[in-house]
Structure formats: structure tokens, C-alpha cells
Design a protein around this motif. Structure first.
Motif, PDB file in Angstrom:
ATOM      1  N   THR A  30       0.828  -1.210   0.000  1.00  0.00           N
ATOM      2  CA  THR A  30       0.000   0.000   0.000  1.00  0.00           C
ATOM      3  C   THR A  30       0.857   1.252   0.000  1.00  0.00           C
ATOM      4  OG1 THR A  30      -1.681  -1.209   1.259  1.00  0.00           O
ATOM      5  CG2 THR A  30      -1.879   1.182   1.166  1.00  0.00           C
ATOM      6  N   CYS A  31       1.884   1.258   0.845  1.00  0.00           N
ATOM      7  CA  CYS A  31       2.769   2.424   0.903  1.00  0.00           C
ATOM      8  C   CYS A  31       3.532   2.604  -0.405  1.00  0.00           C
ATOM      9  CB  CYS A  31       3.741   2.273   2.072  1.00  0.00           C
ATOM     10  SG  CYS A  31       2.962   2.349   3.697  1.00  0.00           S
ATOM     11  N   CYS A  32       3.946   1.496  -1.008  1.00  0.00           N
ATOM     12  CA  CYS A  32       4.673   1.580  -2.271  1.00  0.00           C
ATOM     13  C   CYS A  32       3.778   2.095  -3.391  1.00  0.00           C
ATOM     14  CB  CYS A  32       5.252   0.217  -2.634  1.00  0.00           C
ATOM     15  SG  CYS A  32       6.688  -0.273  -1.641  1.00  0.00           S
ATOM     16  N   MET A  33       2.489   1.814  -3.327  1.00  0.00           N
ATOM     17  CA  MET A  33       1.573   2.324  -4.352  1.00  0.00           C
ATOM     18  C   MET A  33       1.494   3.847  -4.306  1.00  0.00           C
ATOM     19  SD  MET A  33      -1.532  -0.473  -4.329  1.00  0.00           S
ATOM     20  CE  MET A  33      -2.345   0.227  -5.760  1.00  0.00           C
ATOM     21  N   SER A  34       1.556   4.405  -3.103  1.00  0.00           N
ATOM     22  CA  SER A  34       1.544   5.867  -3.011  1.00  0.00           C
ATOM     23  C   SER A  34       2.809   6.451  -3.628  1.00  0.00           C
ATOM     24  CB  SER A  34       1.413   6.299  -1.548  1.00  0.00           C
ATOM     25  OG  SER A  34       2.607   6.043  -0.822  1.00  0.00           O
ATOM     26  N   LEU A  84       1.787  16.588  11.108  1.00  0.00           N
ATOM     27  CA  LEU A  84       0.331  16.444  11.170  1.00  0.00           C
ATOM     28  C   LEU A  84      -0.055  14.981  11.345  1.00  0.00           C
ATOM     29  CD1 LEU A  84      -2.146  18.448  10.717  1.00  0.00           C
ATOM     30  CD2 LEU A  84      -2.254  17.474   8.426  1.00  0.00           C
ATOM     31  N   ALA A  85       0.642  14.090  10.620  1.00  0.00           N
ATOM     32  CA  ALA A  85       0.357  12.663  10.736  1.00  0.00           C
ATOM     33  C   ALA A  85       0.743  12.123  12.104  1.00  0.00           C
ATOM     34  CB  ALA A  85       1.108  11.902   9.639  1.00  0.00           C
ATOM     35  N   ASP A  86       1.871  12.584  12.638  1.00  0.00           N
ATOM     36  CA  ASP A  86       2.279  12.150  13.973  1.00  0.00           C
ATOM     37  C   ASP A  86       1.263  12.565  15.034  1.00  0.00           C
ATOM     38  OD1 ASP A  86       4.554  10.930  13.069  1.00  0.00           O
ATOM     39  OD2 ASP A  86       5.873  12.626  13.478  1.00  0.00           O
ATOM     40  N   ARG A  87       0.585  13.700  14.805  1.00  0.00           N
ATOM     41  CA  ARG A  87      -0.348  14.222  15.816  1.00  0.00           C
ATOM     42  C   ARG A  87      -1.747  13.631  15.654  1.00  0.00           C
ATOM     43  NH1 ARG A  87      -0.732  18.746  19.106  1.00  0.00           N
ATOM     44  NH2 ARG A  87       1.341  19.397  18.434  1.00  0.00           N
ATOM     45  N   PHE A  88      -2.288  13.599  14.425  1.00  0.00           N
ATOM     46  CA  PHE A  88      -3.689  13.239  14.217  1.00  0.00           C
ATOM     47  C   PHE A  88      -3.892  11.825  13.685  1.00  0.00           C
ATOM     48  CE2 PHE A  88      -3.689  17.919  13.861  1.00  0.00           C
ATOM     49  CZ  PHE A  88      -4.579  18.209  14.877  1.00  0.00           C
ATOM     50  N   GLY A  89      -2.820  11.132  13.373  1.00  0.00           N
ATOM     51  CA  GLY A  89      -2.950   9.765  12.892  1.00  0.00           C
ATOM     52  C   GLY A  89      -2.393   9.612  11.490  1.00  0.00           C
ATOM     53  N   ARG A  90      -1.477   8.649  11.339  1.00  0.00           N
ATOM     54  CA  ARG A  90      -0.800   8.501  10.047  1.00  0.00           C
ATOM     55  C   ARG A  90      -1.725   7.944   8.980  1.00  0.00           C
ATOM     56  NH1 ARG A  90       3.629   6.465  13.996  1.00  0.00           N
ATOM     57  NH2 ARG A  90       4.797   8.404  14.289  1.00  0.00           N
ATOM     58  N   ARG A  91      -2.566   6.981   9.337  1.00  0.00           N
ATOM     59  CA  ARG A  91      -3.487   6.449   8.338  1.00  0.00           C
ATOM     60  C   ARG A  91      -4.471   7.506   7.878  1.00  0.00           C
ATOM     61  NH1 ARG A  91      -8.065   1.783   9.118  1.00  0.00           N
ATOM     62  NH2 ARG A  91      -9.003   3.470  10.314  1.00  0.00           N
ATOM     63  N   ARG A  92      -4.974   8.307   8.795  1.00  0.00           N
ATOM     64  CA  ARG A  92      -5.955   9.335   8.435  1.00  0.00           C
ATOM     65  C   ARG A  92      -5.362  10.334   7.454  1.00  0.00           C
ATOM     66  NH1 ARG A  92      -8.500  12.411  13.411  1.00  0.00           N
ATOM     67  NH2 ARG A  92      -9.310  10.280  13.705  1.00  0.00           N
ATOM     68  N   PRO A 133       6.216  10.861   2.957  1.00  0.00           N
ATOM     69  CA  PRO A 133       6.783  10.877   4.316  1.00  0.00           C
ATOM     70  C   PRO A 133       5.929  10.108   5.316  1.00  0.00           C
ATOM     71  CG  PRO A 133       5.839  13.010   3.787  1.00  0.00           C
ATOM     72  CD  PRO A 133       5.842  12.219   2.514  1.00  0.00           C
ATOM     73  N   VAL A 134       4.614  10.174   5.154  1.00  0.00           N
ATOM     74  CA  VAL A 134       3.738   9.451   6.062  1.00  0.00           C
ATOM     75  C   VAL A 134       3.862   7.950   5.818  1.00  0.00           C
ATOM     76  CG1 VAL A 134       1.351   9.157   6.819  1.00  0.00           C
ATOM     77  CG2 VAL A 134       2.175  11.426   6.154  1.00  0.00           C
ATOM     78  N   ALA A 135       3.975   7.568   4.543  1.00  0.00           N
ATOM     79  CA  ALA A 135       4.172   6.155   4.236  1.00  0.00           C
ATOM     80  C   ALA A 135       5.483   5.648   4.816  1.00  0.00           C
ATOM     81  CB  ALA A 135       4.143   5.944   2.719  1.00  0.00           C
ATOM     82  N   ALA A 137       6.893   6.761   7.509  1.00  0.00           N
ATOM     83  CA  ALA A 137       6.657   6.621   8.943  1.00  0.00           C
ATOM     84  C   ALA A 137       5.904   5.325   9.245  1.00  0.00           C
ATOM     85  CB  ALA A 137       5.864   7.827   9.461  1.00  0.00           C
ATOM     86  N   ILE A 138       4.943   4.990   8.403  1.00  0.00           N
ATOM     87  CA  ILE A 138       4.199   3.742   8.587  1.00  0.00           C
ATOM     88  C   ILE A 138       5.130   2.545   8.432  1.00  0.00           C
ATOM     89  CG2 ILE A 138       2.381   2.293   7.600  1.00  0.00           C
ATOM     90  CD1 ILE A 138       0.931   4.914   6.816  1.00  0.00           C
ATOM     91  N   ILE A 139       6.004   2.581   7.423  1.00  0.00           N
ATOM     92  CA  ILE A 139       6.964   1.491   7.213  1.00  0.00           C
ATOM     93  C   ILE A 139       7.912   1.383   8.392  1.00  0.00           C
ATOM     94  CG2 ILE A 139       8.936   0.770   5.804  1.00  0.00           C
ATOM     95  CD1 ILE A 139       7.465   1.854   3.375  1.00  0.00           C
ATOM     96  N   THR A 140       8.407   2.508   8.889  1.00  0.00           N
ATOM     97  CA  THR A 140       9.354   2.501  10.000  1.00  0.00           C
ATOM     98  C   THR A 140       8.738   1.917  11.251  1.00  0.00           C
ATOM     99  OG1 THR A 140      10.416   4.470   9.070  1.00  0.00           O
ATOM    100  CG2 THR A 140      10.896   3.954  11.362  1.00  0.00           C
ATOM    101  N   ASN A 141       7.485   2.220  11.508  1.00  0.00           N
ATOM    102  CA  ASN A 141       6.822   1.691  12.700  1.00  0.00           C
ATOM    103  C   ASN A 141       6.351   0.254  12.512  1.00  0.00           C
ATOM    104  OD1 ASN A 141       6.173   3.885  14.996  1.00  0.00           O
ATOM    105  ND2 ASN A 141       6.320   4.895  13.012  1.00  0.00           N
ATOM    106  N   THR A 142       6.265  -0.209  11.266  1.00  0.00           N
ATOM    107  CA  THR A 142       5.873  -1.592  11.002  1.00  0.00           C
ATOM    108  C   THR A 142       7.080  -2.521  11.012  1.00  0.00           C
ATOM    109  OG1 THR A 142       4.015  -0.837   9.647  1.00  0.00           O
ATOM    110  CG2 THR A 142       4.716  -3.121   9.364  1.00  0.00           C
ATOM    111  N   PHE A 143       8.172  -2.101  10.376  1.00  0.00           N
ATOM    112  CA  PHE A 143       9.399  -2.904  10.301  1.00  0.00           C
ATOM    113  C   PHE A 143      10.408  -2.322  11.293  1.00  0.00           C
ATOM    114  CE2 PHE A 143       7.270  -3.144   6.228  1.00  0.00           C
ATOM    115  CZ  PHE A 143       7.295  -4.505   5.939  1.00  0.00           C
ATOM    116  N   THR A 144      10.423  -2.850  12.494  1.00  0.00           N
ATOM    117  CA  THR A 144      11.257  -2.301  13.559  1.00  0.00           C
ATOM    118  C   THR A 144      12.666  -2.886  13.576  1.00  0.00           C
ATOM    119  OG1 THR A 144      10.332  -3.933  15.087  1.00  0.00           O
ATOM    120  CG2 THR A 144       9.285  -1.762  15.020  1.00  0.00           C
ATOM    121  N   ASP A 145      12.838  -4.092  13.029  1.00  0.00           N
ATOM    122  CA  ASP A 145      14.176  -4.683  12.975  1.00  0.00           C
ATOM    123  C   ASP A 145      15.006  -3.961  11.916  1.00  0.00           C
ATOM    124  OD1 ASP A 145      16.091  -7.040  13.548  1.00  0.00           O
ATOM    125  OD2 ASP A 145      15.876  -7.088  11.356  1.00  0.00           O
ATOM    126  N   PRO A 146      16.258  -3.542  12.226  1.00  0.00           N
ATOM    127  CA  PRO A 146      17.049  -2.769  11.268  1.00  0.00           C
ATOM    128  C   PRO A 146      17.270  -3.474   9.935  1.00  0.00           C
ATOM    129  CG  PRO A 146      18.019  -2.624  13.454  1.00  0.00           C
ATOM    130  CD  PRO A 146      16.925  -3.640  13.543  1.00  0.00           C
TER     131      PRO A 146
END
Length: 496
Positions: A30-34, A84-92, A133-135, A137-146
């Protein structure tokens, strides 16, 4: 032999692990599609520039604004959108960005004139600022292992290669069969599918402590970027000593001074200047600017050369760019694996060498008779390897250099550097081209200057890599630390 309850437990753990992998894969897709629609839009637009020029009787300066209206607005809004995404929600925020970008793409296809197209491109940038940038952030919080994150970022970078491979061919075909307006229709189905997947599969996430907004800092950054680009683009038309250029330079200097004075005095500044005290972080930002300036200028000058000077069709020009796109597609995931296992220095070194050799090859073979076909194809190949290799280490350094709770800001900083570089590259190299008439003899001089600029940028990447980039990535046991809390300079220290 394990007991039945033990087998059940192991089976549940495996099922849970498989489900987690599928969930992460869908989020990454999904993030890659954006990223695909944003990157595809820029690639396709370059191929369509001569057609836009013919329909609207546009100047080279007008074509520059068709590109930079997008990149400049994007550069200014990326960091606010991340916060804005960090405050109000990244998916939104991500979903809102998809809606705006898709609608703006339709408006681009309906533009009755160049001014309307530029305005619709700016609206596209508003939506685009909420995507990449929001995508990230979503990837970074999903894939936590370096290592896992490095591979994910490598795939993310590979999407740029896919867009570069598909963009010139699909865009050239659409221009030939329909018109340049059809290139913006591509974003609509991809945007709608991404919106559906984001609604179904991306969980909502926010930062534990979101950043405050800084409208003054944002305005100063907008004035700085906008005045620099305006002065460079309009300079050839009005003259370097004209009030337009002098006024733009004055606004840029005052804006920069205002940023350096105002931002350190805020508790949560728009740009935390102390992050740039870190050589690896600063180096990653500068390398992103140099690499994307090379890309923006390289695509701009060669698109005009192939169609306006050599007389190729849009589809034929797209075929010439295919080697560059394929090399980017192949080497982006390779670079991601290298970064995950060995750190960013090696892929950055490879990228700098490729950029430098590209500029040298084409600068030394350019003549009034044209660039030899073998040299042009060789330049596209080398440039594709360099650009495919450079993206993963830049993004990894930016994300690794920021605390995880500000992942939106980290992704925005990396993307901002790229957009600033693209805008500067198109502005500078487009201004060189604007001074030359589109004939083989006069255009050759502008081409040669362009290729020497790319050579210089490649050497700059090599120098920055050597002086700022660590040989290996930080170990997972030593995560990057957030900066110490800011003590505003206007406050007096409290007495004990």
C-alpha cells in the motif's frame, strides 16, 4: 515427542507469524503504491513536456514551472504533513493525501492552459506531501528490525525504478495514442486501489508526543525555497541585474537569516537545526540534494534533446530512457541489502562514481552534430545504476538518525531534501537550456554545460560520502538518540 497442547501452541505461533508477515507485506504494498503514483507522475510528465510546450505554446521557463510548482510546494509541506500525521494519525492523513492527489490529477488532465496546469500541479503537491513521508513513517513503525527495515526500504526504492521503467514507455504511448492529458489518468485507478487497501489493512498510529506546529518557521522555509527557485528560473528572462533577481536574492538571504535566528528560540522548531550537527545526517541531506538535482536536470535536458532536437517521438524517447529505469529497478534492492548488511558508505561510493562517469562521458562526447547513440545509452545506464544505488542509504540514514516517535518528521526530512534537489536541478539546468535556442548547434553548448554540472555533483557526493558517512551502520543495540530538550536562547537559566 511434543504433547498435543505443545503442538497447538507451536501451530498458533506459526500461524500468527505468517499472519504478521502477510499484514506487513500488505502495508508495504500500500505504501509503495503511493510512491508509485507520485514517482510515475514526475517521470511521465518529463516525457510529455514537448507536447505540453506545443499545445500551450509554452516557453522553457513555463515548462520549468510545470515541474517546480509541484516540487517546491511538496518540499515546503512535507514536514508539516509529517508532523500532522504524527499528531492526528498517520493512516488518516495518508488517506486524505490519496484523495487530494487523485482529484488533483483529474484537474491536471482538464487544464485549459499552462497556468491552470501549474495550479493543479501545486494542488497535487498538497496531496503528495501527505503520502511519501507518512508512508515512510508507517513502514518505520511496522518494520522495527534494522535489517528487515533495510530490505523494506530497498523495495521502497525499487518502486522508483518501476515508475521510471513504466513511466516513459506508458507515458510515451499515451501521448502518441491520445494526448499528454492521458498521463494524469494513470493516477486515478492506482490512487483508488491504494485508498481501499489503506482503509482495510493499515492500522492507525500516532506519535507518543506529537510536535507543535510552527507557522513562522514554515513561512520562512517557503520564502527561502520559493525565492531561490524563482530567481534562478526567471534570471535568464529578466537578467541577473534585474530587480526580480536581486529581490529574490534579498528575500532568500533574509529568510535564511530569519530561520537561523528564530528556529533555535522555539521549544519545538519547524526544523531542528541541531540535527544538522550530526555529520552523517547532514551528509545524507546534502547527498539527497545533489543526487536529485542531477536527476531533475538530467531528465529535463535529455527529454527536450531527444524530442525537440533529435526529432524522436514521445514513445521513442521513452525507449531511450528504459536502460536508466531498468538499472534503477535492479540496483535499488541490491543497495538496500548492502545498507542493511554493510552500512551506507559502499553504495554511496558506487553512486558517486556512476554520476561522475555519466557527466564525463556525455560532456566529452557532446558536439554540434549531436551526442553519439552509444554514449547516450551508456550515460543512461550509468545514471540508472547511480540513482538506484543512492536512494536506500539516504533514506536509511535519515530515518536512523531520528527518534522513532518522530518517524514522520524523519521521512519528511529525507523527502524534503530530494524535492529541494529536484527543484534546484530543474531550475539551474533549465535556466541553462532556456538561454539556448532549440537547434543542434546552440543546444549542444547548453547540453555540455549541463553534463559538467552533473559531473561536479557526482564529485560532491563522493566528497560528502568520504567525510561524513560512517563505514558501518549503528548496531541494533545502540539506537540513535533523540536530541536533548531545547533550551530556548531567549530564556534566562533558572537559579537554584
Amino acid at each position: 515427542m511434543p504433547s498435543s497442547p505443545e503442538k497447538v501452541r507451536v501451530g498458533r505461533e506459526r500461524a500468527g507469524a505468517d499472519q504478521d508477515k502477510r499484514r506487513k507485506a500488505l502495508i508495504l504494498v500500500t505504501c509503495c503504491m503511493s510512491l508509485l503514483i507520485v514517482s510515475l507522475d514526475n517521470t511521465v510528465l518529463n516525457v510529455a513536456l514537448p507536447s505540453i510546450r506545443a499545445e500551450f505554446d509554452a516557453s522553457v521557463t513555463g515548462l520549468q514551472w510545470a515541474i517546480d510548482a509541484y516540487t517546491l510546494v511538496l518540499a515546503v509541506l512535507l514536514m508539516p504533513s509529517g508532523a500532522l500525521a504524527d499528531r492526528f494519525g498517520r493512516r488518516r492523513v495518508f488517506r486524505v493525501g490519496l484523495v487530494i492527489f487523485t482529484v488533483a490529477s483529474l484537474l491536471c488532465s482538464l487544464a485549459p492552459g499552462l497556468g491552470w496546469l501549474i495550479a493543479a500541479r501545486a494542488l497535487q503537491a498538497v496531496g503528495g506531501s501527505m503520502l511519501n513521508p507518512v508512508a515512510m513513517a508507517i513502514i518505520t513503525n511496522t518494520f522495527t528490525d534494522p535489517r528487515e527495515r533495510g530490505r523494506a526500504i530497498g523495495i521502497w526504492g525499487g518502486v522508483v525504478g518501476i515508475s521510471m521503467a513504466a513511466g516513459p514507455l506508458v507515458g510515451g504511448g499515451l501521448v502518441e495514442m491520445a494526448s499528454w492529458r492521458a498521463i494524469f489518468w494513470l493516477n486515478v485507478p492506482v490512487g483508488l486501489v491504494a485508498l481501499y487497501l489503506a482503509t482495510r489493512h493499515i492500522p492507525e498510529s500516532k506519535a507518543a508526543r506529537a510536535r507543535r506546529f510552527d507557522p513562522v518557521g514554515q513561512l520562512l522555509v517557503a520564502l527561502l525555497f520559493g525565492s531561490v527557485a524563482y530567481g534562478i528560473i526567471e534570471g535568464p528572462l529578466h537578467g541577473l541585474a534585474s530587480p526580480v533577481v536581486i529581490g529574490s536574492a534579498a528575500i532568500a538571504v533574509l529568510s535564511l537569516g530569519g530561520l537561523l535566528w528564530y528556529e533555535p528560540r522555539r521549544d519545538e522548531p519547524f526544523i531542528d537545526l541541531r540535527f544538522f550537527r550530526s555529520p552523517p545526517f547532514t551528509g545524507a541531506a546534502l547527498i539527497a540534494i545533489c543526487a536529485c538535482a542531477s536527476l531533475g536536470g538530467f531528465m529535463f535536458v535529455n527529454t527536450l534533446y531527444l524530442q525537440e532536437v533529435r526529432g524522436f517521438s514521445a514513445l521513442e524517447a521513452g525507449l531511450f530512457m528504459l536502460p536508466m529505469a531498468l538499472m534503477t529497478l535492479i540496483f535499488a534492492p541490491v543497495s538496500g541489502r548492502l545498507v542493511g548488511g554493510h552500512g551506507p558508505r559502499l553504495p554511496l561510493f558506487v553512486a558517486s562514481v556512476c554520476f561522475t562517469l555519466t557527466g564525463l562521458l556525455l560532456a566529452l562526447t557532446t558536439s554540434p552534430a549531436g551526442v553519439p547513440i552509444w554514449a547516450l545509452l551508456g550515460g543512461f545506464l550509468l545514471f540508472g545504476i547511480g540513482f538506484g544505488t543512492v536512494n536506500s542509504p539516504i533514506t536509511d540514514a535519515a530515518v536512523s538518525g531520528m527518534p522513532r516517535e518522530q518517524a514522520g518528521v524523519a521521512g519528511a526530512l529525507a523527502s524534503t531534501s530530494r524535492q529541494v534537489g529536484t527543484a534546484i536541478g530543474v531550475a539551474i539546468i533549465g535556466s541553462v537550456v532556456a538561454q539556448a535556442h532549440l537547434t543542434p548547434t546552440t543546444f549542444a553548448t547548453a547540453q555540455r554545460t549541463t553534463y559538467w554540472i552533473i559531473t561536479t555533483l557526482g564529485l560532491a557526493i563522493l566528497l560528502i560520502t568520504t567525510t561524513t558517512t560512517p563505514t558501518r551502520r549503528p548496531t541494533p543495540t545502540s539506537p540513535p538518540q533523540a536530541p536533548a530538550p531545547i533550551e530556548p536562547q531567549h530564556r534566562k537559566p533558572q537559579r537554584p
